[in-house]
Design a protein around this motif. Structure first.
Motif, PDB file in Angstrom:
ATOM      1  N   ALA A  90       1.425  12.095  -0.588  1.00 37.01           N
ATOM      2  CA  ALA A  90       2.599  11.266  -0.307  1.00 37.01           C
ATOM      3  C   ALA A  90       3.324  11.760   0.934  1.00 37.01           C
ATOM      4  N   GLN A  91       3.512  13.073   1.018  1.00 43.25           N
ATOM      5  CA  GLN A  91       4.269  13.656   2.136  1.00 43.25           C
ATOM      6  C   GLN A  91       3.638  13.319   3.484  1.00 43.25           C
ATOM      7  N   TYR A  92       2.332  13.555   3.598  1.00 43.60           N
ATOM      8  CA  TYR A  92       1.661  13.326   4.870  1.00 43.60           C
ATOM      9  C   TYR A  92       1.092  11.907   4.995  1.00 43.60           C
ATOM     10  N   GLY A  93       0.697  11.327   3.865  1.00 43.60           N
ATOM     11  CA  GLY A  93       0.065  10.020   3.905  1.00 43.60           C
ATOM     12  C   GLY A  93       0.950   8.934   4.459  1.00 43.60           C
ATOM     13  N   ILE A  94       2.241   9.007   4.179  1.00 44.87           N
ATOM     14  CA  ILE A  94       3.170   7.993   4.666  1.00 44.87           C
ATOM     15  C   ILE A  94       3.111   7.883   6.187  1.00 44.87           C
ATOM     16  N   GLN A  95       2.870   8.987   6.863  1.00 44.03           N
ATOM     17  CA  GLN A  95       2.783   8.953   8.330  1.00 44.03           C
ATOM     18  C   GLN A  95       1.639   8.051   8.786  1.00 44.03           C
ATOM     19  N   ALA A  96       0.520   8.080   8.085  1.00 47.87           N
ATOM     20  CA  ALA A  96      -0.606   7.211   8.435  1.00 47.87           C
ATOM     21  C   ALA A  96      -0.275   5.750   8.138  1.00 47.87           C
ATOM     22  N   PHE A  97       0.415   5.500   7.030  1.00 50.01           N
ATOM     23  CA  PHE A  97       0.763   4.131   6.657  1.00 50.01           C
ATOM     24  C   PHE A  97       1.767   3.532   7.645  1.00 50.01           C
ATOM     25  N   ASN A  98       2.516   4.384   8.318  1.00 48.93           N
ATOM     26  CA  ASN A  98       3.496   3.917   9.300  1.00 48.93           C
ATOM     27  C   ASN A  98       3.002   4.041  10.734  1.00 48.93           C
ATOM     28  N   GLY A  99       1.698   4.376  10.897  1.00 55.06           N
ATOM     29  CA  GLY A  99       1.107   4.438  12.216  1.00 55.06           C
ATOM     30  C   GLY A  99       1.481   5.656  13.030  1.00 55.06           C
ATOM     31  N   GLN A 100       1.963   6.710  12.372  1.00 54.20           N
ATOM     32  CA  GLN A 100       2.424   7.910  13.074  1.00 54.20           C
ATOM     33  C   GLN A 100       1.393   9.038  13.070  1.00 54.20           C
ATOM     34  N   ALA A 101       0.299   8.856  12.328  1.00 52.14           N
ATOM     35  CA  ALA A 101      -0.748   9.879  12.251  1.00 52.14           C
ATOM     36  C   ALA A 101      -2.046   9.198  11.859  1.00 52.14           C
ATOM     37  N   ALA A 129       0.850  -1.193   0.000  1.00 55.02           N
ATOM     38  CA  ALA A 129       0.000   0.000   0.000  1.00 55.02           C
ATOM     39  C   ALA A 129       0.882   1.238   0.000  1.00 55.02           C
ATOM     40  N   TYR A 130       0.481   2.213  -0.792  1.00 57.36           N
ATOM     41  CA  TYR A 130       1.239   3.461  -0.886  1.00 57.36           C
ATOM     42  C   TYR A 130       0.236   4.567  -1.219  1.00 57.36           C
ATOM     43  N   PRO A 131       0.433   5.778  -0.682  1.00 61.58           N
ATOM     44  CA  PRO A 131      -0.538   6.863  -0.926  1.00 61.58           C
ATOM     45  C   PRO A 131      -0.406   7.527  -2.292  1.00 61.58           C
ATOM     46  N   SER A 132      -0.523   6.737  -3.346  1.00 58.14           N
ATOM     47  CA  SER A 132      -0.568   7.295  -4.703  1.00 58.14           C
ATOM     48  C   SER A 132      -2.021   7.325  -5.143  1.00 58.14           C
ATOM     49  N   ALA A 133      -2.405   8.370  -5.820  1.00 63.13           N
ATOM     50  CA  ALA A 133      -3.823   8.684  -6.000  1.00 63.13           C
ATOM     51  C   ALA A 133      -4.630   7.593  -6.683  1.00 63.13           C
ATOM     52  N   TYR A 142      -7.209   1.657   4.448  1.00 62.20           N
ATOM     53  CA  TYR A 142      -6.129   1.368   3.505  1.00 62.20           C
ATOM     54  C   TYR A 142      -4.764   1.533   4.177  1.00 62.20           C
ATOM     55  N   ALA A 143      -4.593   2.616   4.935  1.00 64.55           N
ATOM     56  CA  ALA A 143      -3.322   2.832   5.630  1.00 64.55           C
ATOM     57  C   ALA A 143      -3.070   1.753   6.674  1.00 64.55           C
ATOM     58  N   ASP A 144      -4.129   1.276   7.317  1.00 59.51           N
ATOM     59  CA  ASP A 144      -3.983   0.273   8.365  1.00 59.51           C
ATOM     60  C   ASP A 144      -3.577  -1.097   7.840  1.00 59.51           C
ATOM     61  N   LEU A 145      -3.697  -1.320   6.536  1.00 57.79           N
ATOM     62  CA  LEU A 145      -3.168  -2.563   5.973  1.00 57.79           C
ATOM     63  C   LEU A 145      -1.685  -2.690   6.301  1.00 57.79           C
TER      64      LEU A 145
END
Length: 423
Positions: free
Chosen positions: A397-408, A204-208, A244-247
């Motif tokens: 991408a800049q902010y979304g990665i934080q959610a994918f890594n559990g930081q936001a 999973a990656y925050p690409s549109a 999606y980020a929680d995957l």
């Protein structure tokens, strides 16, 4: 589309160069009129620059063949191909269009069209002047490459987002191959079983396009409203983004994201580190050339209202600064002809934008591809972006990665993007 989407081929016979990684290209041939977009020699021969993205040898070879065929049809038109990685292409393009130094022929992605039209030439007059019949082009991608009622590019491909999966990993884990119409629950179950031995079920990656297709199917949320305004903070979008980020962040069926890199997800898939990835039919050539395993295609997992997906595509336009629009239009008409798109389709480089040759794509596609692509196309809707989409992509991408890594949280991320994105 666009990527979504490979190295140099022999130069054209008449001093045509392949310029790697963009940069401004000076005109060739010293005895005629010159500009950054091309030049005309004293004998009337015109050399046009063409700016295109490419990610490897197979990709650039395919585009060089396209350039060669323009010259075969019009010996007085030479094409100088410039390529740069997709991640860099649109940043450079914006600078060049604004400065009047863009290539004559400009490659454009449907979801970004609205942000670049000020530097591009509307094609409607040239379409009429040359009696070009556009009825064979898929209407959804023609609309995607138009803005304000004007056509800015002729399309070469389109595609609906799908899942690509590693058949070998599925077999090794004893997981049944996905079937058309499989559900989100089926997807999550497979991803969990495939996450073992340091490898993951999904990436999973925050690409549109990929992310929003998955969210659209899961919750029905869309990133913008009918007027084209960004709507990232609705409850369905927030809950879909969080799922999606929680995957990666919570379920652990996808790897944590190391940083901003739009090629990362596909690299993870090609390396055999993950079993599933969201992709489009434009990547078949690259996957067939590089994957060291059997690749399968599946529809986006179905949510409560069935399988949903977005479609997008790309095409070729003409910059406002191009001094030879008539020759450039002849070139892009050839580059998007049925013969040319049939050739691109048959090698898996593009799912053709022309309806008459879409069957060619299946000749070199993966086994079982047709029912998947047919189902994806039937359920997809064109991705409509805001008029200034590039900054939105970068913020996601800049902010979304934080959610994918559990930081936001998704709510925090989407609120920041909504607030900082240009109107």
């Amino acid at each position: 589309m666009g990527r979504q989407m490979h190295g140099g081929r022999r130069s054209l016979a008449v001093a045509t160069a392949v310029v790697i990684a963009g940069g401004l290209t000076a005109g060739c041939g010293g005895d005629g009129q010159e500009s950054s977009g091309g030049n005309k020699a004293s004998n009337g021969a015109v050399t046009l620059t063409w700016s295109m993205w490419a990610s490897g040898t197979e990709d650039r070879n395919a585009w060089q063949k396209v350039a060669d065929q323009v010259t075969q049809k019009y010996p007085n038109i030479k094409i100088t191909l410039e390529t740069s990685p997709f991640n860099d292409y649109f940043t450079k393009l914006g600078t060049r269009l604004a400065g009047g130094s863009a290539a004559c022929i400009v490659s454009m992605q449907s979801l970004r069209t609205g942000g670049y039209v000020s530097g591009m030439r509307p094609l409607d007059d040239l379409i009429k002047k040359n009696n070009l019949d556009t009825a064979d082009f898929d209407p959804s991608i023609m609309a995607g490459l138009a803005s304000g009622g004007k056509q800015y590019a002729l399309p070469y491909d389109l595609g609906s987002l799908i899942i690509t999966y590693n058949k070998d990993m599925f077999k090794a884990a004893g997981v049944p191959a996905p079937k058309v119409g499989w559900s989100v629950a089926d997807f999550e179950s497979a991803a969990k079983k495939l996450t073992t031995g340091g490898k993951y079920g999904f990436v999973a990656y925050p690409s549109a396009l990929g992310m929003f297709s998955m969210i659209l199917s899961k919750t029905g949320a869309e990133p913008m409203d009918a007027s084209g305004k960004l709507t990232l903070t609705t409850e369905p979008m927030t809950s879909g983004f969080q799922w999606y980020a929680d995957l990666a962040a919570k379920q652990g069926v996808a790897p944590k994201v190391p940083g901003v890199n739009n090629n990362w997800a596909e690299t993870q898939f090609l390396s055999g580190s993950v079993a599933m990835s969201v992709n489009g039919p434009w990547s078949v050539l690259e996957l067939k050339a590089q994957a060291k395993f059997d690749v399968g295609l599946a529809t986006i997992p179905a949510g409560p209202n069935g399988t949903k997906s977005y479609s997008a595509g790309s095409g070729f336009g003409i910059s406002q600064s191009c001094p030879y629009p008539d020759e450039a239009f002849k070139a892009i008409s050839t580059m998007t002809s049925a013969d040319m798109l049939g050739q691109l389709g048959s090698v898996g480089r593009a799912y053709p934008a022309r309806k008459s040759v879409q069957n060619k794509w299946y000749e070199n596609a993966f086994e079982g591809a047709k029912p998947v692509i047919d189902a994806a196309n039937a359920s997809a809707k064109p991705f409509r972006a805001t008029s200034n989409w590039d900054p939105v992509e970068k913020l996601l991408a800049q902010y979304g990665i934080q959610a994918f890594n559990g930081q936001a949280t998704a709510a925090d991320v989407l609120s920041q993007v909504q607030q900082q994105a240009p109107a």
